[in-house]
Design an enzyme around this catalytic site. Structure first.
Site, PDB file in Angstrom:
ATOM      1  N   VAL A 156       2.135  44.703 -61.526  1.00 26.23           N
ATOM      2  CA  VAL A 156       2.489  44.487 -62.931  1.00 26.23           C
ATOM      3  C   VAL A 156       3.958  44.059 -63.056  1.00 26.23           C
ATOM      4  O   VAL A 156       4.791  44.428 -62.226  1.00 26.23           O
ATOM      5  CB  VAL A 156       2.247  45.771 -63.760  1.00 26.23           C
ATOM      6  CG1 VAL A 156       0.758  46.092 -63.823  1.00 26.23           C
ATOM      7  CG2 VAL A 156       3.042  46.953 -63.187  1.00 26.23           C
ATOM      8  N   VAL A 160       4.492  49.648 -58.610  1.00 28.67           N
ATOM      9  CA  VAL A 160       4.619  48.215 -58.355  1.00 28.67           C
ATOM     10  C   VAL A 160       3.264  47.534 -58.206  1.00 28.67           C
ATOM     11  O   VAL A 160       3.191  46.356 -57.918  1.00 28.67           O
ATOM     12  CB  VAL A 160       5.450  47.940 -57.088  1.00 28.67           C
ATOM     13  CG1 VAL A 160       6.888  48.430 -57.294  1.00 28.67           C
ATOM     14  CG2 VAL A 160       4.821  48.604 -55.875  1.00 28.67           C
ATOM     15  N   GLU A 161       2.188  48.289 -58.411  1.00 28.78           N
ATOM     16  CA  GLU A 161       0.871  47.667 -58.300  1.00 28.78           C
ATOM     17  C   GLU A 161       0.214  47.631 -59.684  1.00 28.78           C
ATOM     18  O   GLU A 161       0.533  46.777 -60.482  1.00 28.78           O
ATOM     19  CB  GLU A 161       0.040  48.372 -57.225  1.00 28.78           C
ATOM     20  CG  GLU A 161       0.718  48.213 -55.850  1.00 28.78           C
ATOM     21  CD  GLU A 161      -0.043  48.833 -54.689  1.00 28.78           C
ATOM     22  OE1 GLU A 161      -1.270  48.725 -54.662  1.00 28.78           O
ATOM     23  OE2 GLU A 161       0.614  49.429 -53.826  1.00 28.78           O
ATOM     24  N   MET A 162      -0.637  48.629 -59.988  1.00 26.85           N
ATOM     25  CA  MET A 162      -1.301  48.577 -61.289  1.00 26.85           C
ATOM     26  C   MET A 162      -0.565  49.393 -62.352  1.00 26.85           C
ATOM     27  O   MET A 162      -0.858  49.281 -63.545  1.00 26.85           O
ATOM     28  CB  MET A 162      -2.763  49.018 -61.142  1.00 26.85           C
ATOM     29  CG  MET A 162      -3.547  48.017 -60.273  1.00 26.85           C
ATOM     30  SD  MET A 162      -5.163  48.616 -59.730  1.00 26.85           S
ATOM     31  CE  MET A 162      -6.097  48.427 -61.235  1.00 26.85           C
TER      32      MET A 162
END
Lengths: 343, 521
Positions: A81, A123-125
C-alpha cells in the site's frame, strides 16, 4: 521367501534415492483439518484476488503473487500500500504447497499461517489488525453466505477460516508436466542435449545437495520444520556486490546465533520466470544467480559453458500452469467497505 | 591338539579381575549374600528358563519369580533412565523422534557416507531378522528385561524416545521411523560422552554413552576440528577419534551376572594394534584394501601413502581432507547383509572380502615318532585387530576343514566337514569359538543364559593357532595332497534352526582361506 520380499523392498527404496530425480506430484498434501473442496477453493481464490482487505483497497495477495504470471511480482522487493516496499523478494506462490515452512525465514509453519502475515504487514496490505480485515469480510453479504456454506457453524466468518480457504486455493497452484518431469517419466526427447548436460552438471556440482526432491527445495522434513541453509556459506566478492549478508535471515525470527544468514531453500520450479533472485532480489538474471550460487554455496567457480548448461536445465523446470480466470467477487452495491471501515 | 595355554591363562586372569571389580560394587549384595541368595534361585532357574523357552513357543506366561535379576547391574531410578543399558540423556530429557534427523536428510551433502551406511549392519541393526528372533526369545525368557539391553545398541533412538515396542504376538520389535533405522547418522553424531566409568565392569559396553541430540539443526559431533556446515552447527569430539567410542557398544556383558559375552573392544585393547594407536575406525571406516595395509604395515591410514581416500567430507566444503571415512562399518556379516541387501550386493561382498583377507594358513608335513604322517596347520590372524572370530564368539564359528587325497584324488583323510544336519563334530574338529554354559554348566547359545565360557579358542590379533592331523597313507601311495580350508559362518546351523525354525535358513559357509600342500612319499 519372506527374506526375499524384505530384500526386494530395500533395493527399491535404495534405487529411488540413487536415481534422485523426482517428478512434481499433481496433488499437494494438505493438513488434516483443512481438506480441500470445490467451494472452499473457489472462496479462497476470491479472497486471494480481493484487494478490499488491504488498508487502501488496492493490494491483494495477487498483487505480489501474480498467478497470471510466475506467482511473484518481478520486483526486487515487493510493493504494498502507498507504494511502500519491504525488505524481501516475493517468493512464488506456485508450488508453495510443497514447502515445509513458509516465508524466506520460515516464520510461518503452514500456508494457513502464512496467509495471515501480509494482510497486517505495514508495507504490504497494511491492515491494522486481522480483526479489522475479517470485519470487512463480514460486511460483504456474499462472503458471509459463502463462508457459511463452506465452514458452517454459528460464526463461520473467522480469520482462521479465511486463511484456510486461501491456503486451500494455494494448494491447487501446482505446475506439473514440465519438460523435466516428462523426461523423468521416460520421455527422452523432453529435454535438449544441453539441458541433459546441465542436469548432470547440476548434480555433479552438488546443487542437488540442497535443491532436491520434487520441488527442488530440499529433503522431506518433519512437520513444521524447515530446511534452512546458510547463504552465502562461503565468502566471495558477490557478498558485497549484492549485499548478501546485509540481513540476518532466520536469526531474526529464532534468535539462535546458529541461524544467522540462514534461509529456507527456495523451490527451483519455474525459476526462469521469477527473476530477480535471492531473498533481497538483488540479482537480476538466472545466469548471474547460478554464477553467485557456485562459489557461495559450493566453493566452486563455473565456466560460462557450465553456467549456460545449468540455466538451460533450470528452464526445463517451467511447468504447465493450470488456467487461472479472474473470479467474480461478491459486491456491496452503493457502498465501499474500504471507505466505510477504519483500517 | 591345539596349543593355546598362554591365552587360556590370560582369559582366566581377566575373569578373576572382573569378579574382583564386581565385588567392590556398592549396589549389588555382597559376594557372600549373592552366593547364598543366588544359589537357590540359580539352581531353580535353569529348569525354569528351559521351561520358559518352550513356553515362548507355546505362548505361556514366564514364571517371573524365578528369573535372574537382569537389572542388578543398573537400578531403575538411578541416573540411568533406560536400564539395563547405560544410555543417558542430559537432564533426563524426554526425547522424541523430532530430536533426530532422518538419514535421508544427511544424504544430500554426505552422499558418500550415506551410501556406505545404507545397507550396512548399522542401518539394519534393528531390522536384522535373525537378531530379532533371538531377541524375541530372550525377551520372553527374561520377562521383558532385554528391551533396553539389546535396544540400547541396536536402536538407541527407539530406546530413548520410547518408541521401541515389542509385539508379543508376532515377536517383532519396532521403533519410530528414524529409530527403526538402527544406528543412524544422528545416533553417533549426537554421542557426547562415554559412561564407561559408571558401568558395573568399569569398562565400555552395554550402550555406555550419553546421547545429546539438539534437533534437526542441532550441532553434530565428529572427528574434524575445523568442520563447517551451512546446515547444522559442528563440534569437534575427541571421543569420535577413539576406539572407546565404538567400545560403548562393541563390548557386551550379561546384565544379570556381568559376564562379558562380546569382547571385541577388550580384545583390541590388549592387542598390538592398540599399542600402535590403530583404532577401530582405521580398519572399519576404510575400504578393505586400506584395512589390509593398516594391518600389514601396522600404520594408521593417515600415515599410509596413496590411499586415494581423500576428498570433501561434505558437499560444498571448502577444505579437501586427506581421508574421508567410509560409513559402511564392514565386518564379517555377509549373511544378513546378503539377506537384506541382496546376494552379491556391495555390502555383502565387502563383508566377504574382509573375511577372505583376515587369516592365513600355513601347511607342513611331518613324520611322527609312531610312524604316522602328520599335517600341521597353522592359522594366523593376520588382519583383524580383534580375535577371530569376535563378538558373540559362542555363536560364530571358524573352523579348519582338511582333506587329504592320494595321487589319484582319492580321499584318504578328512576332518572338518559338515554332517547331514549342517553341524560340525565339536569334539574332533578345530573350531575357533567359545563354548558357553549357563548357571548349571549346561552348554547354551542363548546370550542371556551365559554365565561363563568353558572353552575359548578364538585367535587373538596377530596370534596363531596350530592343529596337527595324523594320518597314514595306504600301501602304494606315491603322493599325498592336502587341501585345507578355513571356513566361517556367523551362526552354527543348530542356532539358526532353534531361532528361525528348522529348515528355514541354511547358514551359508564362507571360505576365508584355502591352501594346498603336496608331499611325495
Amino acid at each position: 521367501m519372506r527374506f526375499a520380499v524384505i530384500a526386494g523392498c530395500l533395493l527399491l527404496s535404495g534405487a529411488s534415492f540413487a536415481q534422485g530425480w523426482q517428478a512434481l506430484p499433481e496433488v499437494a498434501p494438505h493438513p488434516p483439518d483443512n481438506p480441500p473442496d470445490e467451494a472452499k477453493v473457489a472462496l479462497g481464490k476470491q479472497l486471494f484476488f480481493d484487494p478490499r482487505f488491504s488498508s487502501t483497497g488496492t493490494v491483494s495477495c495477487n498483487s505480489c503473487h501474480n498467478v497470471m504470471a510466475g506467482g511473484d511480482d518481478s520486483r526486487t522487493t515487493s510493493m504494498g500500500v502507498h507504494g511502500l516496499t519491504g525488505p524481501r523478494n516475493a517468493p512464488t506462490v506456485w508450488n508453495a504447497a510443497f514447502h515445509s515452512v513458509q516465508f524466506w525465514d520460515g516464520r510461518a509453519k503452514t500456508l494457513e499461517d502464512q496467509a495471515k502475515g501480509p494482510v497486517v504487514a505495514g508495507v504490504e496490505m497494511g491492515m491494522s489488525s486481522l480483526e479489522a480485515a475479517i470485519e470487512r469480510v463480514r460486511q460483504i453479504p456474499g462472503y458471509v453466505a459463502q463462508f457459511g456454506a463452506v465452514f458452517g457453524g454459528e460464526q463461520p466468518v473467522t480469520i482462521d477460516n479465511a486463511a484456510k480457504a486461501v491456503a486451500a486455493y494455494e494448494r491447487t497452484l501446482i505446475t506439473p508436466n514440465s519438460p523435466f518431469d516428462r523426461y523423468v517419466n521416460g520421455d527422452d526427447s523432453a529435454l535438449t542435449e544441453q539441458q541433459v548436460r546441465g542436469m548432470q552438471t547440476f548434480q555433479t556440482l552438488g546443487c542437488v545437495a540442497c535443491h532436491r526432491g520434487p520441488a527442488f527445495n530440499g529433503p522431506t522434513m518433519p512437520d513444521g520444520q524447515g530446511f534452512y541453509i546458510s547463504f552465502p556459506f562461503h565468502d566471495s566478492p558477490y557478498v558485497e556486490k549484492y549485499g548478501l549478508r546485509d540481513e540476518d535471515g532466520r536469526f531474526a525470527v529464532s534468535g539462535n546465533p546458529d541461524d544467522k544468514h540462514k534461509y529456507r531453500v527456495p523451490t527451483l520450479r519455474n525459476i526462469a520466470l521469477t527473476a530477480p533472485y535471492f531473498h533481497n532480489g538483488r540479482v537480476k538474471t538466472l545466469a548471474e544467480a547460478v554464477r553467485v550460487m557456485a562459489p557461495s554455496q559450493l566453493h566452486k567457480t563455473l565456466s560460462d559453458q557450465q553456467v549456460s548448461d545449468v540455466v538451460a536445465f533450470l528452464e526445463s523446470l517451467t511447468g504447465e500452469f493450470p488456467e487461472q480466470t479472474m473470479p467474480r467477487l461478491p459486491t456491496t452495491p452503493g457502498r465501499s467497505i474500504v471507505a466505510d471501515t477504519p483500517h | 591338539m591345539i596349543c593355546r595355554l598362554p591365552k587360556l591363562l590370560l582369559a582366566s586372569v581377566m575373569a578373576l579381575g572382573m569378579s574382583a571389580v564386581m565385588a567392590e560394587m556398592p549396589v549389588p549384595p555382597s559376594p557372600a549374600e549373592m552366593m547364598e541368595a543366588g544359589q537357590k534361585a540359580m539352581e531353580a532357574s535353569h529348569k525354569a528358563m528351559e521351561a520358559m523357552q518352550n513356553a515362548a513357543y507355546h505362548g505361556a506366561k514366564p514364571a517371573m519369580d524365578t528369573l535372574p535379576d537382569y537389572m542388578n547391574m543398573v537400578k531403575p531410578g538411578d541416573k540411568f533412565q533406560f536400564p539395563p543399558s547405560y544410555i543417558t540423556v542430559p537432564g533426563n530429557r524426554k526425547l522424541t523422534e523430532a530430536d533426530f534427523g532422518d538419514p535421508s536428510i544427511c544424504a544430500g551433502c554426505h552422499p558418500r557416507q550415506y551410501k556406505g551406511w545404507k545397507g550396512s549392519m548399522h542401518s539394519n541393526a534393528l531390522k536384522d531378522p535373525i537378531f530379532q528372533k533371538l531377541w524375541h526369545m530372550g525377551e520372553v525368557a527374561t520377562g521383558g528385561k532385554l528391551l533396553n539391553h539389546c535396544g540400547g545398541c541396536h536402536t538407541p533412538i527407539g530406546v530413548t524416545t520410547g518408541t521401541l515396542k515389542h509385539n508379543k504376538e508376532t515377536g517383532e520389535f519396532t521403533a519410530g521411523p528414524i529409530g527403526s533405522q538402527g544406528v543412524s547418522c544422528d545416533v553417533c553424531h549426537n554421542i557426547s560422552k562415554t559412561n564407561f566409568l559408571e558401568t558395573a565392569t568399569l569398562e565400555h559396553g552395554n550402550a555406555s554413552f550419553e546421547l545429546d541430540p539438539r534437533g534437526m539443526n542441532g550441532r553434530k559431533l565428529g572427528p574434524l576440528k575445523d568442520a563447517m556446515s551451512p546446515f547444522h552447527p559442528t563440534q569437534y569430539s575427541e571421543l569420535h577419534t577413539k576406539a572407546d567410542f565404538c567400545g560403548n557398544c562393541h563390548n557386551i556383558f550379561n546384565p544379570a551376572n556381568g559376564f562379558p559375552v562380546e569382547r571385541t573392544y577388550d580384545e583390541w585393547k590388549y592387542s598390538v594394534y592398540a599399542r600402535k594407536g590403530i583404532v577401530c575406525q582405521d580398519c572399519h571406516m576404510v575400504p578393505v584394501e586400506t584395512a589390509i595395509r593398516v594391518a600389514t604395515e601396522l600404520k594408521r591410514p593417515k600415515e599410509l601413502a596413496d590411499t586415494g581416500l581423500g576428498g570433501f567430507a561434505g558437499m560444498g566444503a571448502m577444505k579437501e581432507r586427506d581421508l574421508v571415512h567410509d560409513h559402511g562399518f564392514v565386518g564379517g556379516n555377509a549373511v544378513v547383509t546378503a539377506l537384506l541387501t541382496g546376494e552379491g550386493s556391495e555390502h555383502a561382498e565387502a563383508a566377504r572380502k574382509r573375511l577372505q583377507n583376515a587369516a592365513e594358513l600355513d601347511l607342513r608335513f611331518d613324520d611322527r615318532m609312531d610312524g604316522l604322517k602328520e599335517l600341521r596347520v597353522e592359522v594366523f590372524n593376520v588382519a583383524a585387530g580383534h580375535n577371530l572370530p569376535t563378538s558373540l564368539t559362542d555363536v560364530r564359528e571358524i573352523w579348519v576343514h582338511v582333506v587329504i587325497k592320494d595321487q589319484d584324488g582319492k580321499v584318504i583323510y578328512e576332518n572338518g566337514q559338515l554332517d547331514s544336519h549342517g553341524e560340525l563334530d565339536h569334539d574332533n574338529v578345530t573350531i575357533f569359538n567359545a563354548v558357553a554354559v549357563d548357571e548349571n554348566g549346561k552348554v547354551t547359545h542363548l546370550p542371556w543364559e551365559v554365565t561363563r565360557f568353558i572353552r575359548e579358542t578364538t585367535i587373538p590379533p596377530k596370534g596363531s593357532s596350530i592343529s596337527r592331523y595324523a594320518f597314514s597313507a595306504p600301501e602304494g601311495t606315491s603322493k599325498v595332497v592336502a587341501e585345507v580350508s578355513l571356513n566361517y559362518r556367523s551362526y552354527g546351523q543348530h542356532l539358526a534352526d532353534v531361532v528361525l525354525g528348522h529348515g528355514t535358513l541354511t547358514i551359508p559357509v564362507i571360505q576365508m582361506e584355502h591352501e594346498v600342500a603336496e608331499l611325495d612319499l
